[in-house]
Design an enzyme around this catalytic site. Structure first.
Site, PDB file in Angstrom:
ATOM      1  N   THR A 138      25.451  31.779  28.543  1.00 48.47           N
ATOM      2  CA  THR A 138      24.297  31.551  29.398  1.00 48.47           C
ATOM      3  C   THR A 138      24.785  31.165  30.796  1.00 48.47           C
ATOM      4  OG1 THR A 138      23.030  30.790  27.495  1.00 48.47           O
ATOM      5  CG2 THR A 138      22.188  30.159  29.647  1.00 48.47           C
ATOM      6  N   SER A 139      24.095  31.655  31.831  1.00 50.90           N
ATOM      7  CA  SER A 139      24.395  31.302  33.220  1.00 50.90           C
ATOM      8  C   SER A 139      25.839  31.679  33.571  1.00 50.90           C
ATOM      9  CB  SER A 139      24.101  29.809  33.434  1.00 50.90           C
ATOM     10  OG  SER A 139      24.107  29.502  34.800  1.00 50.90           O
ATOM     11  N   SER A 140      26.694  30.736  33.919  1.00 52.73           N
ATOM     12  CA  SER A 140      28.079  31.094  34.240  1.00 52.73           C
ATOM     13  C   SER A 140      28.747  31.766  33.031  1.00 52.73           C
ATOM     14  CB  SER A 140      28.873  29.852  34.655  1.00 52.73           C
ATOM     15  OG  SER A 140      30.127  30.210  35.157  1.00 52.73           O
ATOM     16  N   HIS A 282      15.614  29.305  34.716  1.00 54.26           N
ATOM     17  CA  HIS A 282      17.043  29.493  34.413  1.00 54.26           C
ATOM     18  C   HIS A 282      17.419  28.848  33.074  1.00 54.26           C
ATOM     19  CE1 HIS A 282      21.015  30.728  35.433  1.00 54.26           C
ATOM     20  NE2 HIS A 282      21.501  29.505  35.401  1.00 54.26           N
TER      21      HIS A 282
END
Ligand code: NAG
Ligand code: NAG
Length: 319
Positions: A138-140, A282
């Site tokens: 997730t995300s990075s 996010h």
């Protein structure tokens, strides 16, 4: 100074795993030029020739946070796959380096190289299946999943990227390591499928082999990484996977109410999936069931989803 996003991850899905995370000292594996730390989850009852699931954490995260942040490690106890939890060496923000030419290039170095060395360690030590190596994050961690699939298409069978960006979107023209890209984050890095394809293929010049399948997911009201990044991932992977003339099948209310998935298949085999999560920020919550099914991780024995035998390990044995 830009605001470097901190994920509001206060995930409550505490994992009740049989075993604990194990750290493998950096002296025991390599190459690992950027000194990524290596944590491993080995379930008590391993599947024979077990699949391997890599789960890079989000910014300001850690291997331990990723380990307890989803149900995937608990499910490993049931299904017998191995999980690798790399931990970022970038102490300023604990994001992954998805910007340097090294990390974006096959065997070029950077964080991606260290993570692939962890995969090689596990394949050898646990006689794991080189054709069933997966990455999710997730995300990075989703950005790193895009990087791993782009730079190491010979290692991975599939990826699942939750709220990330396309391979190369954070690329720093000045060669910076772990550089934040405001342009990419805010959805201003917009390219054609052909341009993205050139960027991905530039990550592994000359590679003509099979490419891993990918599932990308993104919230429509993502306030950290603009939802435009989903469109860029779609253009990128449909171009790389040669799906430009394939009509996507649309599934409404997929995974959750209001989420819409587009799916691209060739000859009845699904190659790419993109899910738009309506009203989601996010802080998109991982649906472990979706990840397991995409990677076919409940499957045991022959006939499970895997890379075709033309992988790098089809040509040379893992020793
Ligand atoms: C590399 O990472 C390890 C932790 O995994 C740490 O103990 C060590 O100090 C680091 N080495 C360098 C040169 O940063
Ligand atoms: C679609 O593209 C593929 C690969 O580029 C090609 O082999 C195929 O013939 C194309 N199909 C159509 C209907 O254009």
């Amino acid at each position: 100074m830009y605001f470097r996003a901190i994920l509001p991850f206060l995930v409550a899905s505490a994992t009740a795993t049989q075993n604990k995370l194990l750290q493998i000292p950096n002296s025991e594996f390599g190459p690992n030029p950027s000194n990524v730390s290596f944590y491993l989850y080995i379930p008590t009852k391993l599947a024979s020739n077990p699949p391997v699931l890599v789960n890079p954490h989000w910014c300001h995260g850690s291997a331990q946070a990723a380990f307890t942040g989803t149900q995937l490690a608990t499910l490993a106890d049931t299904y017998g796959y191995i999980m690798i939890f790399p931990s970022s060496p970038n102490t300023a923000d604990y994001c992954w380096d998805v910007s340097s030419p090294a990390t974006l290039t096959h065997n070029g170095g950077g964080d991606s190289r260290g993570i692939v060395s962890m995969v090689d360690y596990v394949l050898k030590k646990y006689k794991a299946d080189p054709r069933r190596v997966f990455s999710m994050g997730t995300s990075s961690g989703a950005m790193m999943t895009n990087v791993l699939l782009g730079a190491y298409p010979d290692v991975f069978a599939a990826g699942s990227a939750w709220a990330g960006v396309a391979f190369g979107c954070y690329a720093d023209a000045k060669g910076g390591v772990n550089t934040w890209s405001d342009a990419c984050a805010t959805g201003k890095v917009v390219k054609s499928g052909g341009e993205w394809k050139g960027i991905v293929e530039g990550g592994f010049p000359g590679y003509k082999g099979w490419r891993p399948k990918m599932h990308v997911l993104h919230g429509t009201v993502d306030e950290v990484l603009a939802v435009q990044n989903l469109e860029e991932e779609i253009k990128e992977w449909t171009a790389v996977l040669g799906l430009g003339n394939v009509t996507a099948v649309v599934r409404e209310n997929d995974i959750n109410a209001g989420w819409t998935t587009q799916s691209w298949s060739v000859g009845g085999v699904e190659r790419f999936r993109a899910t738009k999560a309506k009203g989601v920020t996010h802080n998109i919550q991982t649906d472990a069931e979706t990840v397991l099914n995409w990677f076919d991780l409940k499957c045991k024995g022959p006939g499970c989803f895997s890379r075709p035998s033309n992988s790098r390990f089809g040509r040379r044995a893992v020793i």
